[in-house]
Design an enzyme around this catalytic site. Structure first.
Site, PDB file in Angstrom:
ATOM      1  N   HIS A 233      51.035-106.221 -17.450  1.00  7.53           N
ATOM      2  CA  HIS A 233      51.587-107.573 -16.945  1.00  7.53           C
ATOM      3  C   HIS A 233      50.164-107.991 -15.674  1.00  7.53           C
ATOM      4  O   HIS A 233      49.712-106.874 -15.220  1.00  7.53           O
ATOM      5  CB  HIS A 233      52.990-107.242 -15.959  1.00  7.53           C
ATOM      6  CG  HIS A 233      53.630-108.452 -15.359  1.00  7.53           C
ATOM      7  ND1 HIS A 233      53.155-109.154 -14.261  1.00  7.53           N
ATOM      8  CD2 HIS A 233      54.445-109.350 -16.101  1.00  7.53           C
ATOM      9  CE1 HIS A 233      54.016-110.217 -14.048  1.00  7.53           C
ATOM     10  NE2 HIS A 233      54.625-110.338 -15.016  1.00  7.53           N
TER      11      HIS A 233
ATOM     12  N   ASP B 115      53.861 -98.677 -13.256  1.00  7.26           N
ATOM     13  CA  ASP B 115      54.624 -99.846 -13.222  1.00  7.26           C
ATOM     14  C   ASP B 115      55.944 -99.758 -14.241  1.00  7.26           C
ATOM     15  O   ASP B 115      55.717 -99.745 -15.266  1.00  7.26           O
ATOM     16  CB  ASP B 115      53.609-101.228 -13.759  1.00  7.26           C
ATOM     17  CG  ASP B 115      54.553-102.475 -13.601  1.00  7.26           C
ATOM     18  OD1 ASP B 115      55.696-102.519 -13.589  1.00  7.26           O
ATOM     19  OD2 ASP B 115      53.971-103.523 -14.190  1.00  7.26           O
TER      20      ASP B 115
ATOM     21  N   GLN C 246      59.829-102.509 -16.361  1.00  6.46           N
ATOM     22  CA  GLN C 246      60.456-102.530 -17.726  1.00  6.46           C
ATOM     23  C   GLN C 246      61.062-101.053 -18.109  1.00  6.46           C
ATOM     24  O   GLN C 246      61.660-101.064 -19.176  1.00  6.46           O
ATOM     25  CB  GLN C 246      59.612-103.201 -18.628  1.00  6.46           C
ATOM     26  CG  GLN C 246      59.148-104.407 -18.496  1.00  6.46           C
ATOM     27  CD  GLN C 246      60.128-105.641 -18.664  1.00  6.46           C
ATOM     28  OE1 GLN C 246      61.411-105.378 -19.188  1.00  6.46           O
ATOM     29  NE2 GLN C 246      59.907-106.759 -18.236  1.00  6.46           N
TER      30      GLN C 246
ATOM     31  N   LYS D 168      65.678-107.107 -12.186  1.00  5.21           N
ATOM     32  CA  LYS D 168      65.287-106.514 -13.713  1.00  5.21           C
ATOM     33  C   LYS D 168      66.653-105.366 -14.184  1.00  5.21           C
ATOM     34  O   LYS D 168      66.642-105.041 -15.236  1.00  5.21           O
ATOM     35  CB  LYS D 168      64.116-106.233 -14.115  1.00  5.21           C
ATOM     36  CG  LYS D 168      62.886-107.198 -14.145  1.00  5.21           C
ATOM     37  CD  LYS D 168      61.652-106.826 -14.984  1.00  5.21           C
ATOM     38  CE  LYS D 168      60.642-107.944 -14.418  1.00  5.21           C
ATOM     39  NZ  LYS D 168      60.588-108.907 -14.503  1.00  5.21           N
TER      40      LYS D 168
ATOM     41  N   CYS E  15      52.996-113.645 -18.845  1.00  4.56           N
ATOM     42  CA  CYS E  15      52.044-112.972 -17.840  1.00  4.56           C
ATOM     43  C   CYS E  15      51.370-111.786 -18.301  1.00  4.56           C
ATOM     44  O   CYS E  15      51.314-110.815 -17.386  1.00  4.56           O
ATOM     45  CB  CYS E  15      52.997-112.776 -16.477  1.00  4.56           C
ATOM     46  SG  CYS E  15      53.951-114.014 -15.745  1.00  4.56           S
TER      47      CYS E  15
HETATM   48  N1  7TS Z   1      55.419-105.312 -14.649  1.00  3.10           N
HETATM   49  C1  7TS Z   1      56.052-105.597 -15.769  1.00  3.10           C
HETATM   50  C2  7TS Z   1      55.917-104.587 -16.747  1.00  3.10           C
HETATM   51  C3  7TS Z   1      56.962-106.935 -15.859  1.00  3.10           C
HETATM   52  O1  7TS Z   1      57.516-107.007 -16.831  1.00  3.10           O
HETATM   53  C4  7TS Z   1      56.835-107.647 -14.604  1.00  3.10           C
HETATM   54  C5  7TS Z   1      57.718-109.155 -14.612  1.00  3.10           C
HETATM   55  C6  7TS Z   1      56.157-107.439 -13.473  1.00  3.10           C
HETATM   56  C7  7TS Z   1      55.467-106.243 -13.422  1.00  3.10           C
HETATM   57  C8  7TS Z   1      56.382-108.269 -12.293  1.00  3.10           C
HETATM   58  O2  7TS Z   1      57.712-108.152 -11.734  1.00  3.10           O
HETATM   59  P1  7TS Z   1      58.232-109.030 -10.338  1.00  3.10           P
HETATM   60  O3  7TS Z   1      59.578-108.688 -10.119  1.00  3.10           O
HETATM   61  O4  7TS Z   1      57.261-108.615  -9.379  1.00  3.10           O
HETATM   62  O5  7TS Z   1      58.048-110.393 -10.976  1.00  3.10           O
HETATM   63  N2  7TS Z   1      57.809-109.449 -16.026  1.00  3.10           N
HETATM   64  C9  7TS Z   1      58.571-110.433 -16.326  1.00  3.10           C
HETATM   65  C10 7TS Z   1      58.578-111.020 -17.699  1.00  3.10           C
HETATM   66  O6  7TS Z   1      58.261-110.271 -18.580  1.00  3.10           O
HETATM   67  N3  7TS Z   1      59.008-112.107 -17.848  1.00  3.10           N
HETATM   68  O7  7TS Z   1      59.123-112.452 -16.554  1.00  3.10           O
HETATM   69  C11 7TS Z   1      58.656-111.863 -15.719  1.00  3.10           C
END
Ligand code: 7TS
Length: 407
Positions: free
Chosen positions: A124, A201, A204, A227, A365
Site C-alpha cells: 500500500h 504492515d 489487512q 479495519k 492506493c
Molecule cells: N496498509 C494496507 C495493507 C492497507 O490496506 C491500508 C488501507 C493501509 C496500510 C493504510 O491504512 P490506514 O488505516 O492508515 O488508512 N487500505 C485501504 C484499502 O485497501 N482501501 O482503502 C484503504
C-alpha cells in the site's frame, strides 16, 4: 467445530440492515473499512455520555477512570498480539501514522547514506511513500521484492536483496489488492540471520487471522482499528523494546516528556515517549471493544469462515465471461480483485451501487500493483465475518447485469 452463525453476527451490525437505492446493503468493502457492531458503538457512546476526561493528568476520579480504561486497552492489544511487555504497544492514529512514526523515529536514526530499505511490489502507498521520503532525505535506496503473475513474492530475489546495506525490511502481511498472505515468519528468519529488523504492515492481517508476534518474530507489527470493527482514528504500533528504546521520539509535546527546560528536554519511557499530546481516547476504547468482540467469535473461526466465502466467491465469479482475476495465490485472504473486459472498474462500481452492492474500485492506493499487472484500476470485493453466500450471489448477479448494459 462450532457452526459459524453469520446471521446472528449480522444482527450485531446495525448498518447491515439498511438499504441503498431501495436494495439491502451488500457491504463488500471491509478492506477499506469494516463496519462496527453495536457493542463498539455503545462503548463509544457511553464514554462520550458518562466517562469523558483527559487521561494521564487529572487527579479527579473521572480522569483516573478514563486513564485506567485507556491503559486497559493496551493490555487487551498486548494479549491480542501475544506481546508479553505491554509497554511495547503504542497507540497511533492508524497504520499510516504508525509507519510514518517508524520511518522518522527509526529511519532518521539508523538509516544513512548508502543504506538500503527493502519493501515489496505489493505494498500500500503508506508502506512505500514514508520509506521513499526517508531515502530521499538521507541518501538511501529503496529495493523492491518483485511479485509473480499469481501475486506471490519472489523469495529468491528477496534473499539476494538482503545485504549488509539493508537497514530494514518493510512488508505487508496481506496484500489489500491481491489478498496474498505473505510468509512473514520465513521472511523474518532470513532478515534476522543478517540482523536486519522487519516491519510488518498488518492492516489487512490482524483483522482476519490470529496474529502472534512472538511466533512471527517481527520487530514491528502495525494495524488500524477501523479495519477490524473498531472506529477510525486509532491504530497500533507493536515494536520490540530493543528498538523502541533506541529510537528517537517522533512527535514532541505533552505526555512524552520527563522534564522540559529551555535548555533541554528529557523524554518519558516507552510507550509514553511515542504518544505525544491527547490521544484518541474514545477510539482506543472502541478498539478494545472491537477486539473483545472478534475474540469472542474467535479469529481462527473468522479466518476459516472467510476461506469458505472466498472459495465460493472465486468459483462463482469464475463463471462470469471475460473476467480476469488479480491475485490467485494459494494462500490468500478474503480479497478478490478483478476486471471485466470492456468495462471500466469505475463503471462496474457505479452500476453495482445501483444494486446496493458496495465494492472498491480504482488503484486501491497501490499503484505499483496496477503497474505490475498493466491495468489502471480493478474492482475489489473484500469480505469480512458478516458477509454471506447470499452477498456473493448478489455480487455475481449485479456484475452480470452491468455486463449486459455494456454488451
Ligand atoms: N496498509 C494496507 C495493507 C492497507 O490496506 C491500508 C488501507 C493501509 C496500510 C493504510 O491504512 P490506514 O488505516 O492508515 O488508512 N487500505 C485501504 C484499502 O485497501 N482501501 O482503502 C484503504
Amino acid at each position: 467445530m462450532v457452526e459459524f452463525d453469520v446471521e446472528r453476527i449480522r444482527r450485531d451490525f446495525p448498518v447491515l440492515a439498511t438499504s441503498v437505492n431501495n436494495k439491502p446493503l451488500v457491504y463488500l468493502d471491509s478492506g477499506a473499512s469494516a463496519q462496527m457492531p453495536q457493542s463498539v458503538i455503545d462503548r463509544i457512546n457511553h464514554y462520550h455520555q458518562y466517562e469523558h476526561a483527559n487521561i494521564h493528568r487529572g487527579v479527579y476520579q473521572l480522569s483516573e477512570q478514563a486513564t485506567a480504561a485507556y491503559e486497559a486497552v493496551r493490555t487487551t492489544v498486548a494479549r491480542f498480539l501475544n506481546v508479553a511487555d505491554t509497554s511495547e504497544i503504542i497507540f497511533t492514529k492508524g497504520t499510516t501514522h504508525a509507519i510514518n512514526l517508524v520511518a522518522h523515529a527509526y529511519g532518521r536514526k539508523f538509516v544513512h547514506a548508502g543504506d538500503e530499505i527493502i519493501v515489496s511490489h505489493m505494498e500500500h502507498h503508506s508502506n512505500i511513500v514514508p520509506w521513499q521520503q526517508l531515502c530521499d532525505e538521507v541518501g538511501a535506496t529503496l529495493k523492491v521484492i518483485p511479485i509473480s503473475d499469481i501475486g506471490e513474492l519472489d523469495l529468491e530475489v528477496y534473499e539476494r536483496l538482503l545485504s549488509d546495506k539493508t537497514k530494514l525490511v518493510a512488508v505487508t502481511h496481506v496484500s489489500n489488492v491481491l489478498g496474498t498472505v505473505n510468509p512473514i515468519k520465513d521472511m523474518v528468519a532470513l532478515a534476522h540471520a543478517r540482523e536486519i529488523p522487519v516491519l510488518v504492515d498488518g492492516a489487512q492481517g490482524a483483522p482476519h487471522m490470529k496474529v502472534d508476534v512472538q511466533d512471527l518474530g517481527c520487530d514491528f507489527y502495525i494495524f488500524s482499528g477501523h479495519k477490524m470493527c473498531g472506529p477510525t482514528g486509532i491504530g497500533i504500533l507493536y515494536g520490540k523494546r530493543h528498538w523502541l528504546e533506541r529510537m528517537n521520539p517522533y512527535e514532541g509535546g505533552g505526555d512524552m516528556i520527563l522534564s522540559v527546560t529551555f535548555e533541554k528536554t528529557t523524554y518519558a519511557d516507552i510507550p509514553a515517549k511515542f504518544e505525544a499530546g491527547t490521544p484518541p481516547i474514545v477510539s482506543a476504547l472502541g478498539l478494545g471493544e472491537a477486539i473483545d468482540y472478534l475474540e469472542a467469535i474467535g479469529l481462527d473461526s473468522i479466518e476459516r469462515y472467510e476461506k469458505v466465502l472466498t472459495k465460493y466467491a472465486t468459483e462463482a465469479l469464475s463463471d462470469i465471461k471475460d473476467i480476469t482475476f488479480y491475485g490467485t495465490a494459494p494462500n490468500k485472504a478474503a480479497v478478490i480483485s478483478f476486471n471485466i473486459k470492456g468495462v471500466h472498474a469505475h463503471d462496474i462500481g457505479t452500476l453495482l451501487n445501483d444494486d446496493g452492492v458496495a465494492v472498491r474500485t480504482g488503484h486501491h492506493c497501490a499503484q505499483p500493483v496496477m503497474q505490475r499487472y498493466k491495468v489502471p484500476a480493478t474492482t475489489r470485493a473484500s469480505f469480512y465475518l458478516y458477509n454471506t453466500i447470499d452477498d456473493v450471489d448478489k455480487l455475481v448477479a449485479s456484475i452480470r447485469n452491468a455486463q449486459k448494459i455494456f454488451s
